[in-house]
Write a protein that holds these residues in place. Structure first.
Motif, PDB file in Angstrom:
ATOM      1  N   VAL A 225      25.232  26.893  63.075  1.00 28.78           N
ATOM      2  CA  VAL A 225      24.852  26.901  61.661  1.00 28.78           C
ATOM      3  C   VAL A 225      24.478  28.327  61.273  1.00 28.78           C
ATOM      4  N   ASP A 226      25.144  28.840  60.258  1.00 28.96           N
ATOM      5  CA  ASP A 226      24.829  30.150  59.704  1.00 28.96           C
ATOM      6  C   ASP A 226      24.023  29.916  58.439  1.00 28.96           C
ATOM      7  N   GLY A 227      22.699  29.893  58.608  1.00 29.42           N
ATOM      8  CA  GLY A 227      21.821  29.599  57.484  1.00 29.42           C
ATOM      9  C   GLY A 227      21.916  30.608  56.354  1.00 29.42           C
ATOM     10  N   PRO A 228      21.812  31.915  56.646  1.00 30.63           N
ATOM     11  CA  PRO A 228      21.842  32.913  55.576  1.00 30.63           C
ATOM     12  C   PRO A 228      23.112  32.865  54.728  1.00 30.63           C
ATOM     13  N   ASN A 229      24.267  32.615  55.370  1.00 31.29           N
ATOM     14  CA  ASN A 229      25.530  32.571  54.633  1.00 31.29           C
ATOM     15  C   ASN A 229      25.953  31.150  54.253  1.00 31.29           C
ATOM     16  N   GLN A 230      25.146  30.170  54.636  1.00 35.74           N
ATOM     17  CA  GLN A 230      25.381  28.756  54.310  1.00 35.74           C
ATOM     18  C   GLN A 230      26.763  28.280  54.750  1.00 35.74           C
ATOM     19  N   ILE A 231      27.006  28.445  56.060  1.00 33.09           N
ATOM     20  CA  ILE A 231      28.262  27.988  56.659  1.00 33.09           C
ATOM     21  C   ILE A 231      27.937  27.141  57.898  1.00 33.09           C
ATOM     22  N   ALA A 232      28.529  25.954  57.972  1.00 33.14           N
ATOM     23  CA  ALA A 232      28.420  25.104  59.161  1.00 33.14           C
ATOM     24  C   ALA A 232      29.727  25.242  59.938  1.00 33.14           C
ATOM     25  N   TRP A 233      29.628  25.607  61.209  1.00 34.09           N
ATOM     26  CA  TRP A 233      30.820  25.867  62.026  1.00 34.09           C
ATOM     27  C   TRP A 233      31.095  24.698  62.962  1.00 34.09           C
ATOM     28  N   TYR A 234      32.358  24.280  62.994  1.00 27.33           N
ATOM     29  CA  TYR A 234      32.769  23.119  63.781  1.00 27.33           C
ATOM     30  C   TYR A 234      33.922  23.478  64.720  1.00 27.33           C
ATOM     31  N   GLU A 235      33.932  22.810  65.867  1.00 25.78           N
ATOM     32  CA  GLU A 235      35.125  22.866  66.709  1.00 25.78           C
ATOM     33  C   GLU A 235      35.754  21.480  66.743  1.00 25.78           C
ATOM     34  N   PHE A 236      36.986  21.431  67.206  1.00 19.95           N
ATOM     35  CA  PHE A 236      37.768  20.186  67.259  1.00 19.95           C
ATOM     36  C   PHE A 236      37.950  19.564  65.886  1.00 19.95           C
ATOM     37  N   ALA A 237      37.910  20.384  64.832  1.00 17.42           N
ATOM     38  CA  ALA A 237      38.103  19.837  63.484  1.00 17.42           C
ATOM     39  C   ALA A 237      39.495  19.212  63.400  1.00 17.42           C
ATOM     40  N   ASP A 238      39.522  17.901  63.240  1.00 13.11           N
ATOM     41  CA  ASP A 238      40.788  17.157  63.262  1.00 13.11           C
ATOM     42  C   ASP A 238      41.273  16.935  61.824  1.00 13.11           C
ATOM     43  N   HIS A 239      42.061  17.896  61.341  1.00 12.18           N
ATOM     44  CA  HIS A 239      42.502  17.822  59.947  1.00 12.18           C
ATOM     45  C   HIS A 239      43.438  16.645  59.705  1.00 12.18           C
ATOM     46  N   GLU A 240      44.038  16.107  60.776  1.00 16.17           N
ATOM     47  CA  GLU A 240      44.931  14.962  60.618  1.00 16.17           C
ATOM     48  C   GLU A 240      44.161  13.690  60.289  1.00 16.17           C
ATOM     49  N   LYS A 241      42.852  13.663  60.637  1.00 17.74           N
ATOM     50  CA  LYS A 241      42.061  12.448  60.443  1.00 17.74           C
ATOM     51  C   LYS A 241      41.136  12.554  59.237  1.00 17.74           C
ATOM     52  N   THR A 257      36.259  25.966  62.626  1.00 19.10           N
ATOM     53  CA  THR A 257      36.376  25.793  61.178  1.00 19.10           C
ATOM     54  C   THR A 257      34.989  25.877  60.560  1.00 19.10           C
ATOM     55  N   GLY A 258      34.826  26.728  59.565  1.00 23.05           N
ATOM     56  CA  GLY A 258      33.550  26.871  58.883  1.00 23.05           C
ATOM     57  C   GLY A 258      33.589  26.219  57.522  1.00 23.05           C
ATOM     58  N   ILE A 259      32.628  25.369  57.222  1.00 22.52           N
ATOM     59  CA  ILE A 259      32.509  24.751  55.899  1.00 22.52           C
ATOM     60  C   ILE A 259      31.341  25.404  55.168  1.00 22.52           C
ATOM     61  N   HIS A 260      31.631  25.983  54.009  1.00 23.14           N
ATOM     62  CA  HIS A 260      30.574  26.557  53.176  1.00 23.14           C
ATOM     63  C   HIS A 260      29.852  25.419  52.452  1.00 23.14           C
ATOM     64  N   PHE A 261      28.547  25.471  52.476  1.00 21.82           N
ATOM     65  CA  PHE A 261      27.779  24.390  51.854  1.00 21.82           C
ATOM     66  C   PHE A 261      26.761  24.935  50.862  1.00 21.82           C
ATOM     67  N   ASP A 262      26.429  24.104  49.892  1.00 19.88           N
ATOM     68  CA  ASP A 262      25.344  24.406  48.955  1.00 19.88           C
ATOM     69  C   ASP A 262      24.106  23.582  49.272  1.00 19.88           C
ATOM     70  N   MET A 263      24.288  22.556  50.089  1.00 21.37           N
ATOM     71  CA  MET A 263      23.179  21.876  50.764  1.00 21.37           C
ATOM     72  C   MET A 263      23.735  21.251  52.033  1.00 21.37           C
ATOM     73  N   LEU A 264      22.905  21.175  53.056  1.00 22.04           N
ATOM     74  CA  LEU A 264      23.321  20.587  54.330  1.00 22.04           C
ATOM     75  C   LEU A 264      22.242  19.628  54.813  1.00 22.04           C
ATOM     76  N   HIS A 265      22.660  18.387  55.083  1.00 28.68           N
ATOM     77  CA  HIS A 265      21.760  17.447  55.756  1.00 28.68           C
ATOM     78  C   HIS A 265      22.352  17.123  57.116  1.00 28.68           C
ATOM     79  N   THR A 266      21.530  17.214  58.145  1.00 27.27           N
ATOM     80  CA  THR A 266      22.039  16.914  59.485  1.00 27.27           C
ATOM     81  C   THR A 266      21.014  16.129  60.282  1.00 27.27           C
ATOM     82  N   ALA A 267      21.499  15.488  61.327  1.00 28.19           N
ATOM     83  CA  ALA A 267      20.621  14.881  62.332  1.00 28.19           C
ATOM     84  C   ALA A 267      20.585  15.840  63.509  1.00 28.19           C
ATOM     85  N   PRO A 268      19.409  16.196  63.994  1.00 27.72           N
ATOM     86  CA  PRO A 268      19.356  17.164  65.092  1.00 27.72           C
ATOM     87  C   PRO A 268      19.889  16.577  66.396  1.00 27.72           C
TER      88      PRO A 268
END
Length: 415
Positions: A225-241, A257-268
């Motif tokens: 998680v890149d908090g300052p730039n508001q990007i959540a980074w993922y591996e194995f992003a399955d674009h087919e699904k 794959t990085g998703i830019h977010f304006d808010m992020l809710h996650t489970a730790p």
């Protein structure tokens, strides 16, 4: 050796308190010790509602002293190590307590280090979690002005696997009320391959996803998680699904794959407590090594475990504990009386109350075989099909279940 107990319980959460109360109902002369350092006991299932502004955080908390069953000894210490060969548990205060029977129920811990950047970002700014600070989640929702609202979860087992999507459904509803939904994309990025593993529940939830116009991204493993730039980074992003694609801002960094977010809710990310993980009582994954039906330890016959820390192939929920406690109680009582196990067994029952809107809920109840197993008692509430959204189930979630928790479950009464 400081003190000997007939039954020593590690943990004063739902499982530990229910166990102590249930055992003392069978025999109020039992010498029971409860190892628990926390001064406050929380009803965490309501934190979903707190995060959506429809339940008071204060109502989810009570002093630990008020829930310790009469007759049990509260040991205000945390377990630090297990010595099953000596029938003893050591504590962070340097004490050692021996037992005839041990019940291990300290719950799980959050391991934020598994996702670099999460610890620095969580519960600050636009990054929130109902698991750690539901009041901050509610603040984030109130202050959200539009953009990408990203909801995600880790690959580890977590408390109630459906919780990360419950707050998403409520957030969508709140955004509509607050007038920002038309300039918002709601995205659920999950490492799973389906929205829910029970076919009946999956069908209903996919209808909810369609109604709310939510973008599902399956096979997304959160790794940074890149908090300052508001990007959540993922591996194995399955674009087919992907389901219901939304054209949100993303970028690539090699395989990530990085998703830019304006808010992020996650489970730790969650893990067994170190005292369990690093002990003889753990299985290869670090959870307590118990038989899935008797909840008795596979190598140490006077040890039982239940709740989130038990190595069981089912969802970690309070509802599961409700069905586990009678099995462990009967087994311990029968072993004490006749050195045989009791007849009840645990079939993996768990349930996930899936709030889908303000005033609507679905109740997923299932066993080890992922078979949908609705409680017959629901018919008393005039609920004929709990796999469908229902206002009556919402009332059960908001009012009925908290009442049952404080007044029945924690008193050791069967519900």
């Amino acid at each position: 050796m400081d003190t000997h107990f007939e039954i020593l319980i590690v943990g004063g959460g739902t499982a530990g308190i229910m166990m102590a109360a249930s055992l003392l109902k069978e025999d109020n002369k039992l010498k029971i010790g409860i190892l628990e350092p926390a001064e406050t006991h929380y009803y965490q299932p309501a934190w979903t509602l707190v995060g959506a502004g429809t339940y008071s955080y204060e109502k989810t908390a009570r002093p630990m002293a008020s829930v310790i069953p009469k007759g049990a000894t509260w040991l205000r210490e945390a377990a630090a190590g297990f010595e099953p060969g000596k029938h003893a548990v050591t504590t962070d205060a340097g004490h050692s307590y021996s037992y005839d029977y041990l019940v291990v129920a300290p719950g799980l811990v959050y391991d934020l280090e598994q996702v670099p950047g999460l610890a620095e970002a969580l519960d600050k700014g636009v990054v929130c979690s109902n698991y750690t600070d539901p009041e901050h989640t509610w603040k984030v929702l109130r202050e959200f002005k539009g953009g990408t609202a990203l909801f995600t979860q880790p690959t580890t087992p977590i408390k109630c696997g459906g919780a990360p999507q419950k707050i998403m459904y409520l957030a969508d509803s709140y955004f509509r009320k607050s007038g920002v939904r038309d300039r918002t994309e709601v995205v659920f990025a999950t490492p799973g391959t389906v929205i829910f593993g029970i076919p009946e529940i999956k069908k209903t939830l996919m209808d909810v996803v369609d109604r709310k116009d939510i973008n599902l991204r399956f096979g997304y493993k959160l790794v940074r998680v890149d908090g300052p730039n508001q990007i959540a980074w993922y591996e194995f992003a399955d674009h087919e699904k992907e389901y219901n694609h939304k054209d949100i801002k993303t970028e690539q960094d090699g395989e990530l794959t990085g998703i830019h977010f304006d808010m992020l809710h996650t489970a730790p990310p969650s893990a067994p407590p170190a005292c369990v993980r690093d002990s003889e009582i753990a299985n290869e994954s670090g959870w307590v090594d118990v038989d899935p039906h008797t909840l008795r330890h596979n190598r140490f016959p006077n040890i039982f475990s239940l709740g989130d820390v038990a190595g069981l192939p089912t969802a970690k929920t309070g509802a599961a504990i409700r069905k586990q406690v009678p099995v462990v109680t009967e087994n311990i009582m029968r072993l004490r009386e006749a050195n045989i196990l009791g007849s009840p067994t645990y079939n993996g029952y768990s349930s996930c109350p899936l709030v889908t809107d303000y005033g609507k809920m679905v109740l997923a109840e299932f066993d080890y075989d992922n078979k949908f197993t609705p409680d017959p008692k629901l018919r008393q509430l005039l609920i004929s099909d709990s796999s469908k959204e229902s206002w009556r189930l919402w009332i059960l979630k908001k009012y009925g279940l908290p009442y049952l928790y404080w007044n029945k479950m924690l008193k050791g009464k069967a519900v």
